[in-house]
Design a protein around this motif. Sequence first.
Motif, PDB file in Angstrom:
ATOM      1  N   GLY A  33       0.723  -1.263   0.088  1.00  0.00           N
ATOM      2  CA  GLY A  33      -0.029   0.088  -0.156  1.00  0.00           C
ATOM      3  C   GLY A  33       0.623   1.204  -0.072  1.00  0.00           C
ATOM      4  N   HIS A  66      -3.847   5.603  -3.826  1.00  0.00           N
ATOM      5  CA  HIS A  66      -2.460   6.153  -3.050  1.00  0.00           C
ATOM      6  C   HIS A  66      -2.864   7.603  -3.192  1.00  0.00           C
ATOM      7  CE1 HIS A  66       0.988   3.064  -3.330  1.00  0.00           C
ATOM      8  NE2 HIS A  66      -0.317   2.742  -3.189  1.00  0.00           N
ATOM      9  N   ALA A 108       0.788   6.762  -0.833  1.00  0.00           N
ATOM     10  CA  ALA A 108       0.569   5.562  -0.206  1.00  0.00           C
ATOM     11  C   ALA A 108      -1.188   5.896   0.081  1.00  0.00           C
ATOM     12  CB  ALA A 108       1.222   5.583   1.195  1.00  0.00           C
ATOM     13  N   LYS A 109      -1.685   4.481   0.352  1.00  0.00           N
ATOM     14  CA  LYS A 109      -2.882   4.577   0.933  1.00  0.00           C
ATOM     15  C   LYS A 109      -2.932   5.102   2.074  1.00  0.00           C
ATOM     16  CE  LYS A 109      -4.236   0.524  -1.891  1.00  0.00           C
ATOM     17  NZ  LYS A 109      -4.871  -0.956  -1.598  1.00  0.00           N
TER      18      LYS A 109
END
Length: 304
Positions: free
Chosen positions: A181, A203, A252-253
């Motif tokens: 992730g 993201h 990123a998530k």
Amino acid sequence: MILAQRPHTGASPDATHETLTLRAISYRTTGSGHGAIVRLMSPGDLGHLIKPFVFLDLFEGESSFINGMPMHPHSGIATVTLITEGNLRFEDAESGKGMIDYGGVEWMRAGAGVWHGKEMSVGTSKRIQGFQLWIALPPELENTSVDSQYLESGAMPEVGPARVILGAYQGVKSPVRAPAGMNYLLVTLRAGESWRYVPPEGHESLWLSVSRGSLSAPSVVMAGEMVVFAPGDGAVTLKAMHKDTVFVIGSAKPHPYELALGNYSVHTNRLALRAGEANIAEIGSRLREYLKQPQGSDSMPFFE
């Protein structure tokens, strides 16, 4: 110092769709200096906005400063040390000996707790430059065992001008054992060269920091600056200006947990933080006893 920057909204009527959908820069900072180390981000400021990325140092100076790094503890996080100029030596029981230079990486997942600080030493270069990034770990990893990797530059895969330090990009996957992730790339552009980063689906967090040269993003990002882009899923087009430019970019998530902060630790809740801090205190007590013994050595890389 962190400054907010208002998104540009003055596009002309004949602007292209690309211009109309530029990913705006929300924040920029030059950090605060501590000798050879400039702290660009901490969990209490920008790290709270772009977690799981919670901490970023840019270090630069005489290589000998590495000798002054003391043993210190962490829990709940992983650290990523990335070299952008010069080199450092590493020595580890599992990874053996080697040299980390441009694009080389040390990954250290602190998990439930570790003391470290002596795993790398001066290499052959007089000067050294690089970044150290902290990653907030998810609950299933924040109190687990320690994991470390030392990866020389040749082990890090490339896609175009980017080395994939964490995660996967355009079908190229990093060998670092990081949680899924997130992406973290090291990019080198020649003067005048452009590169477009398209974040993977989900993201929403996006940031970058320049170590050498300067970027058009499209506003200028100078060496020593970190910028955070507005949340979203849009791509960014980046252009090196008058010099070859080196920068890191992360996406990123979102980390869906609060940050419970200690002096050396970041966890997802107060209970996990108390467990991590209790463990590093116990490890520290054992470390001090070990160092009192004739065979004890303050040059050991890890104590867990």
